[in-house]
Scaffold this motif. Structure first.
Motif, PDB file in Angstrom:
ATOM      1  N   ARG A   1       1.275  -0.933  -0.069  1.00 57.68           N
ATOM      2  CA  ARG A   1      -0.027  -0.295   0.050  1.00 57.68           C
ATOM      3  C   ARG A   1       0.854   1.499  -0.179  1.00 57.68           C
ATOM      4  NH1 ARG A   1      -5.195  -0.101   2.677  1.00 57.68           N
ATOM      5  NH2 ARG A   1      -5.597  -2.107   2.497  1.00 57.68           N
ATOM      6  N   PRO A   2       0.796   2.228  -0.840  1.00 57.67           N
ATOM      7  CA  PRO A   2       1.363   3.560  -0.730  1.00 57.67           C
ATOM      8  C   PRO A   2       1.091   4.597   0.582  1.00 57.67           C
ATOM      9  CG  PRO A   2      -0.006   3.108  -2.665  1.00 57.67           C
ATOM     10  CD  PRO A   2      -0.044   1.973  -1.571  1.00 57.67           C
ATOM     11  N   ALA A   3       2.175   4.609   1.047  1.00 57.97           N
ATOM     12  CA  ALA A   3       2.686   5.395   2.951  1.00 57.97           C
ATOM     13  C   ALA A   3       2.610   6.612   2.307  1.00 57.97           C
ATOM     14  CB  ALA A   3       3.345   4.243   3.287  1.00 57.97           C
ATOM     15  N   GLY A   4       2.564   7.222   0.982  1.00 56.67           N
ATOM     16  CA  GLY A   4       3.443   8.685   1.249  1.00 56.67           C
ATOM     17  C   GLY A   4       4.459   9.171  -0.131  1.00 56.67           C
ATOM     18  N   ASP A   5       5.173   9.984   0.042  1.00 58.13           N
ATOM     19  CA  ASP A   5       6.484  10.313  -0.973  1.00 58.13           C
ATOM     20  C   ASP A   5       7.075  10.854   0.113  1.00 58.13           C
ATOM     21  OD1 ASP A   5       4.518   9.386  -2.947  1.00 58.13           O
ATOM     22  OD2 ASP A   5       3.825  10.986  -3.612  1.00 58.13           O
ATOM     23  N   LEU A   6       8.226  10.996  -0.306  1.00 60.28           N
ATOM     24  CA  LEU A   6       9.531  11.554   0.335  1.00 60.28           C
ATOM     25  C   LEU A   6       9.116  12.938  -0.331  1.00 60.28           C
ATOM     26  CD1 LEU A   6      12.793  11.593   1.603  1.00 60.28           C
ATOM     27  CD2 LEU A   6      13.418  11.553  -0.556  1.00 60.28           C
ATOM     28  N   THR A   7       9.198  13.889   0.589  1.00 59.18           N
ATOM     29  CA  THR A   7       9.488  15.744   0.876  1.00 59.18           C
ATOM     30  C   THR A   7      10.506  15.879   0.799  1.00 59.18           C
ATOM     31  OG1 THR A   7       9.228  15.853   3.261  1.00 59.18           O
ATOM     32  CG2 THR A   7       6.979  15.062   2.399  1.00 59.18           C
ATOM     33  N   ALA A   8      10.328  17.341   0.607  1.00 59.58           N
ATOM     34  CA  ALA A   8      11.800  18.213   0.576  1.00 59.58           C
ATOM     35  C   ALA A   8      11.877  18.741   1.982  1.00 59.58           C
ATOM     36  CB  ALA A   8      11.165  19.771  -0.127  1.00 59.58           C
ATOM     37  N   GLU A   9      11.622  18.240   2.469  1.00 60.00           N
ATOM     38  CA  GLU A   9      12.136  18.232   4.028  1.00 60.00           C
ATOM     39  C   GLU A   9      12.522  16.914   4.416  1.00 60.00           C
ATOM     40  OE1 GLU A   9       9.402  19.492   3.485  1.00 60.00           O
ATOM     41  OE2 GLU A   9       9.164  21.280   3.946  1.00 60.00           O
ATOM     42  N   GLY A  10      12.199  15.997   4.099  1.00 59.57           N
ATOM     43  CA  GLY A  10      12.333  15.038   4.384  1.00 59.57           C
ATOM     44  C   GLY A  10      13.651  14.350   3.369  1.00 59.57           C
ATOM     45  N   ALA A  11      13.662  14.455   2.304  1.00 59.06           N
ATOM     46  CA  ALA A  11      15.089  14.836   1.796  1.00 59.06           C
ATOM     47  C   ALA A  11      16.619  15.247   1.949  1.00 59.06           C
ATOM     48  CB  ALA A  11      14.487  15.094  -0.086  1.00 59.06           C
ATOM     49  N   ALA A  12      16.000  16.593   2.636  1.00 55.36           N
ATOM     50  CA  ALA A  12      16.706  17.419   3.594  1.00 55.36           C
ATOM     51  C   ALA A  12      17.673  16.713   4.309  1.00 55.36           C
ATOM     52  CB  ALA A  12      16.416  18.670   3.557  1.00 55.36           C
ATOM     53  N   LEU A  13      16.784  15.922   5.227  1.00 56.99           N
ATOM     54  CA  LEU A  13      17.188  14.784   6.541  1.00 56.99           C
ATOM     55  C   LEU A  13      18.077  14.074   6.149  1.00 56.99           C
ATOM     56  CD1 LEU A  13      13.960  14.730   8.258  1.00 56.99           C
ATOM     57  CD2 LEU A  13      15.771  15.826   9.479  1.00 56.99           C
TER      58      LEU A  13
END
Length: 542
Positions: free
Chosen positions: A241-253
């Motif tokens: 099941r899709p559980a979300g996408d990598l956000t810009a904030e997440g990528a930077a983390l």
């Protein structure tokens, strides 16, 4: 399992791998284990490992709590990811900028509580903490099933019982994998397998048990008015099941250098037990796996619900939501390794130093010459407390009687049997429920010496035991496979995907239980059970 570091994978295969990385036709798996954070990148064929990375870390015992700081979580993730990027550069002269899918897994259970401003209320309480005894005992009685000390709900209820001041401020409770996933995607979701270590799961709905949620709310109504558990827990999602996408904030983390772009989809975050089941193709009913390391545990996928609650058995699920009985033991192969170290030191002191792997090989081979029942010897591997054995603290012991047959072969067979002793007590409870096992998949360092630990485990469980080629990155590879499954979930179920697309060509060696080993271990276990009185006396006296 293939690895593009193999010389035969050079040339056009390496070029295809480089193109896959450049175009994001890959899956990234990251697992936060108790001592290492691992990252694993696989290609469109999830059996092909393209790059790996890792970072070592350790928990801390602060204010009588086993914990990791959230700063260490992120610095460790960044280090493991940077190591993987460096590996991709070394192999293919390319830096990943995006992925076809990402998955996060981590050690299960524990307690991460946040307020409405997303601030951590108390330090992360890991699965190692055993301060939840009163809560676990009361919940087990009220729920009618075993709630272990390490489960998230036991930690939350203990905080309520102790009138901890942070309880009224709780807005969200999750696991380590759920926390990292939330920060990467902004979505408070969790895989059903990891969720099953937080709160009991309804086998029919693959969601939190609604009746037990009401029972819990009733329990805390006086002490914590306004607390409604369903509002605090993460959303439960099955594998695929899709559980979300990598956000810009997440990528930077994950990548503070800015090289990683947002947008990659994430699969539901899972616990280490679930990724272990995936990495060993043990998600179908009547199959299971045994993982032997510092601790040892067995997971068996059930065909039907158990008739009774047992303190020896945890009820969790596969990443697809199917019910699993888990026998978890705190003590695995550490005591065996300590004895191997003693023999290795003797060899060095005598002027003939031997490499550690050769020490294990020699001692394990000697165990094959021991008697089937280990000659009347007993070995207890309890360095830490062991709930299944009724021990609050560890006291490793080697015990023999004057008439036991004391020689090296029997000594080593007793030590190997001792690794499986507490596990076998729990597995006997499972057998008493009429649970049948077609095959157990074993993994861990003690199975590297072919034909010894695997054979003895088959005798201990009275079931076929398989050992095969599994990814060197273990759970990180398992969660990468679950990330890859996102693109196939509409076509096949998880078991079919693993059987036909991941493990179809895997080399697996299966050992059937030998009658002499089954009878010998059974006799050993009878003495082992009786000898626990010696262990208890040692705990009281020392």
């Amino acid at each position: 399992m293939t690895d593009s570091t193999n010389p035969q994978a050079a040339g056009t295969a390496a070029e295809r791998s480089r193109a896959a990385i450049l175009e994001g036709r890959t899956s990234l798996g990251i697992e936060l284990g108790s001592t290492r954070i691992k990252a694993c990148l696989v290609g469109e064929d999830p059996t092909e490992v393209l790059a790996v990375g890792s970072h070592e870390w350790e928990n801390r015992f602060e204010d009588r709590v086993w914990t990791y700081s959230l700063a260490d979580v992120w610095s460790g993730l960044q280090a493991a990811y940077a190591d993987l990027v460096a590996d991709a550069r070394r192999r293919y002269d390319v830096q990943p900028q995006t992925f076809g899918a990402i998955g996060v897994s981590a050690m299960m259970h524990g307690y991460l509580a946040f307020d409405a401003s997303d601030e951590l209320l108390v330090p992360f309480r890991t699965w190692r903490n055993t301060s939840t005894g009163p809560a676990a005992a009361e919940l087990s009685g009220r729920f009618g099933l075993n709630i272990p000390l390490r489960w998230s709900i036991a930690h939350l209820y203990q905080a309520v019982l102790d009138d901890e001041p942070h309880v009224p401020q709780i807005d969200f409770v999750t696991t380590l994998a759920g926390y990292v996933h939330w920060r990467l995607t902004g979505r408070k979701a969790i895989g059903v397998g990891d969720a099953s270590g937080m709160f009991p799961i309804d086998a029919a709905t693959h969601d939190y048990d609604a009746r037990l949620l009401e029972v819990f709310d009733g329990l805390v109504a006086d002490r914590a008015p306004g607390l409604h558990l369903a509002e605090l827990l993460p959303e439960v999602l099955p594998a695929g099941r899709p559980a979300g996408d990598l956000t810009a904030e997440g990528a930077a983390l994950l990548d503070p250098t800015g090289g990683l772009q947002p947008g990659a989809p994430l699969c539901p975050p899972e616990g280490d037990a679930g990724t272990g089941m995936v990495a060993t193709n043990s998600v179908a009913p009547r199959t299971g796996n045994v993982s032997a390391g510092t601790s040892i545990f067995a997971m068996v996928v059930l065909e039907r619900p158990l008739a009774h609650a047992h303190h020896e058995l945890d009820l969790v699920t596969t990443p697809a939501g199917d019910p699993v009985a888990m026998v978890h033991c705190n003590n695995g192969a550490s005591e065996l390794a300590a004895w191997a170290g003693v023999f290795g030191r003797f060899a060095a002191a005598s002027g003939t130093p031997v490499e550690p792997d050769a020490v294990f090989e020699a001692l394990f081979r000697e165990a094959l010459d021991g008697d089937a029942d280990a000659g009347g010897l007993l070995a207890y591997n309890h360095l830490a407390g062991e709930p299944i054995a009724g021990l609050t603290e560890g006291r490793p012991l080697f015990v023999r009687t004057p008439d036991s047959r004391f020689n090296l072969g029997n000594f080593m067979r007793a030590q190997l049997y001792g690794v499986y002793g507490t596990l076998a007590l729990g597995m006997r409870v499972l057998a008493g429920e009429g649970v049948e096992i077609d095959r157990m998949f074993a993994h861990g360092g003690i199975f590297r010496t072919a034909g010894v630990a695997q054979r003895f485990l088959a005798g201990a469980l009275d079931a076929p035991v398989a050992v095969g080629e599994t990814a060197s990155e273990g759970g990180a590879w398992g969660i990468a496979v679950l990330a890859s499954y996102l693109s196939a979930a509409d076509e096949v179920d998880l078991g079919t995907y693993l059987g036909e697309r991941v493990f179809a060509d895997a080399a697996i060696d299966t050992v059937e239980p030998a009658a002499d080993d089954v009878a010998g271990f059974s006799a050993y276990l009878d003495r082992y059970r009786a000898g626990l009185a010696v262990e208890s006396a040692a705990v009281d006296a020392l």
